[in-house]
Write a protein that holds these residues in place. Structure first.
Motif, PDB file in Angstrom:
ATOM      1  N   UNK A  40     -31.974 -11.187  19.479  1.00  0.00           N
ATOM      2  CA  UNK A  40     -31.004 -11.120  18.376  1.00  0.00           C
ATOM      3  C   UNK A  40     -30.892  -9.668  17.923  1.00  0.00           C
ATOM      4  N   UNK A  41     -29.671  -9.160  17.851  1.00  0.00           N
ATOM      5  CA  UNK A  41     -29.430  -7.780  17.416  1.00  0.00           C
ATOM      6  C   UNK A  41     -28.759  -7.786  16.048  1.00  0.00           C
ATOM      7  N   UNK A  50     -27.733 -12.458  20.980  1.00  0.00           N
ATOM      8  CA  UNK A  50     -26.931 -12.900  19.828  1.00  0.00           C
ATOM      9  C   UNK A  50     -26.739 -11.712  18.904  1.00  0.00           C
ATOM     10  N   UNK A  51     -25.507 -11.449  18.514  1.00  0.00           N
ATOM     11  CA  UNK A  51     -25.210 -10.341  17.611  1.00  0.00           C
ATOM     12  C   UNK A  51     -25.047 -10.915  16.208  1.00  0.00           C
ATOM     13  N   UNK A  52     -25.946 -10.530  15.298  1.00  0.00           N
ATOM     14  CA  UNK A  52     -25.931 -11.037  13.929  1.00  0.00           C
ATOM     15  C   UNK A  52     -27.126 -11.930  13.661  1.00  0.00           C
ATOM     16  N   UNK A  58     -31.520  -5.812   6.880  1.00  0.00           N
ATOM     17  CA  UNK A  58     -31.505  -7.270   6.714  1.00  0.00           C
ATOM     18  C   UNK A  58     -30.125  -7.736   7.176  1.00  0.00           C
ATOM     19  N   UNK A  59     -29.888  -9.051   7.311  1.00  0.00           N
ATOM     20  CA  UNK A  59     -28.561  -9.504   7.734  1.00  0.00           C
ATOM     21  C   UNK A  59     -27.446  -8.852   6.903  1.00  0.00           C
ATOM     22  N   UNK A  60     -26.533  -8.171   7.586  1.00  0.00           N
ATOM     23  CA  UNK A  60     -25.637  -7.222   6.936  1.00  0.00           C
ATOM     24  C   UNK A  60     -24.471  -7.855   6.177  1.00  0.00           C
ATOM     25  N   UNK A 109     -33.642  -4.967  14.420  1.00  0.00           N
ATOM     26  CA  UNK A 109     -32.780  -4.566  13.306  1.00  0.00           C
ATOM     27  C   UNK A 109     -32.274  -3.136  13.466  1.00  0.00           C
ATOM     28  N   UNK A 110     -31.229  -2.838  12.716  1.00  0.00           N
ATOM     29  CA  UNK A 110     -30.577  -1.525  12.742  1.00  0.00           C
ATOM     30  C   UNK A 110     -30.149  -1.135  14.162  1.00  0.00           C
ATOM     31  N   UNK A 111     -29.612  -2.134  14.851  1.00  0.00           N
ATOM     32  CA  UNK A 111     -29.100  -1.938  16.209  1.00  0.00           C
ATOM     33  C   UNK A 111     -27.651  -2.414  16.217  1.00  0.00           C
ATOM     34  N   UNK A 112     -26.742  -1.529  16.535  1.00  0.00           N
ATOM     35  CA  UNK A 112     -25.324  -1.893  16.516  1.00  0.00           C
ATOM     36  C   UNK A 112     -24.755  -1.932  17.934  1.00  0.00           C
TER      37      UNK A 112
END
Length: 371
Positions: free
Chosen positions: A44-45, A19-21, A50-52, A194-197
């Motif tokens: 989850x990525x 899941x992205x986000x 934190x949630x951007x 976190x901090x994974x795009x």
């Protein structure tokens, strides 16, 4: 990216769902998938610390639309569509409360108010005139009148005589809500990085190859819960919409309690921890605020400062403690997009500035698409 054997084995091998986000939609989707597929591996990525987007940056309104917003929606949506949207927002708020508990999200049913500036007479008169009609069409949902006229008891300045009160509106603590949701996800063995795009993805026969820069891994299914950042995915049916916010230092004897709407919902404020939180102003520069940049502009911050000083706290000494912004996902329709994009790729986006109200429901609907 250079991962060890252990990292590859534990985090990026045999992944069932990615899941992205990690906002309201993403985590509710993950929790619904966990219930549906108890043995699955869920990752989850999140591209931010934190949630951007807006999940940790919103104003914490547990609302479903002010009277002027609903009337505005009726100009671009059918009556049936508007009633369905409000039903969905109301159901979503109940689901959020059920999933996390009122204590965890600091739910306070203080009611909501709409106020109208002196120079906004036409909107004010339209709202008073159509108030019985809107109450009538919302009766099947709430069984009672939703909106009522009330005299201003908060000592606001430069506004019309009556406020419109809605007893069904409440406020939450956005930070506590997301903290509780993250804790619940971790407790349910959902892995969050976190901090994974995600830089790209490629559909394969029975999986999706997901690229994180120069590293890629396979996942059986890929779900996007990126709301305001989802434009490319949905052929630009989702546009980012920045919301700028400020908050004061604590104010002694602050008598303002509730959630407040102004100018068709383009401005909103509330009490929190003896402070006033005020946001909005996107309507001053629609083009400039159609951005994913989490900054602020003088044009909008100056207008927020003016409203705070002249309307909300005209006789009070206060200091501004902090300013920030969040990114919403809007479009030509207020209806969210919950779709299967291809064999193994799905999305739940375009929450229309109502993420607190409908995020949990959209997450559930997104998970329901996966067979």
């Amino acid at each position: 990216m250079h991962f060890s054997y252990w990292e590859l084995k534990n985090w990026f091998t045999n992944v069932d769902f990615t899941i992205v986000g990690s906002g309201i939609v993403g985590l509710h989707s993950a929790l619904a998938l966990r219930e549906k597929f108890p043995e699955s591996k869920i990752l989850v990525l999140e591209k931010g610390i934190l949630p951007q987007g807006a999940s940790t940056k919103n104003a914490g309104f547990a609302c479903f639309g002010s009277l002027s917003e609903i009337l505005d929606d009726l100009k671009s949506h059918s009556e049936e569509e508007v009633i369905q949207l409000i039903q969905k927002r109301w159901n979503g708020l109940q689901l959020l409360r059920k999933n996390l508990s009122d204590v965890a999200i600091d739910f306070k049913p203080f009611g909501g108010y709409e106020l109208f500036l002196n120079d906004d007479e036409s909107s004010y008169n339209e709202c008073l005139q159509k108030l019985p009609f809107i109450n009538d069409i919302l009766k099947p949902i709430f069984r009672n009148d939703v909106f009522a006229k009330e005299v201003d008891r908060f000592d606001f300045k430069g506004i019309q005589e009556y406020l419109i009160f809605n007893p069904y509106e409440a406020q939450i603590d956005t930070g506590k809500m997301m903290h509780a949701l993250l804790q619940k996800a971790v407790t349910n063995n959902i892995m969050i990085l976190n901090q994974v795009e995600v830089t790209s993805f490629e559909e394969q026969k029975d999986s999706v190859e997901i690229a994180l820069g120069d590293f890629s891994f396979k996942s059986k299914k890929l779900l996007f819960a990126t709301n305001g950042f989802a434009g490319k995915l949905t052929d630009n049916q989702v546009k980012p919409a920045r919301a700028q916010v400020l908050i004061t230092e604590p104010i002694s004897n602050l008598d303002i309690k509730g959630t407040f709407h102004l100018d068709k919902g383009y401005y909103y404020f509330r009490n929190i921890d003896d402070r006033i939180l005020l946001g909005g102003g996107r309507n001053l520069d629609f083009e400039g605020e159609t951005t994913t940049d989490l900054g602020q502009t003088d044009l909008i911050q100056n207008r927020l400062d003016t409203i705070l000083k002249e309307v909300i706290l005209p006789n009070t000494d206060y200091k501004i403690a902090h300013r920030w912004s969040g990114i919403m996902g809007l479009g030509s329709s207020k209806r969210p997009i919950v779709e299967q994009l291809s064999e193994n790729v799905y999305c739940g986006v375009r929450l229309g500035g109502m993420g607190v109200a409908i995020g949990s429901l959209i997450g559930q609907e997104l998970a329901d698409l996966v067979k």
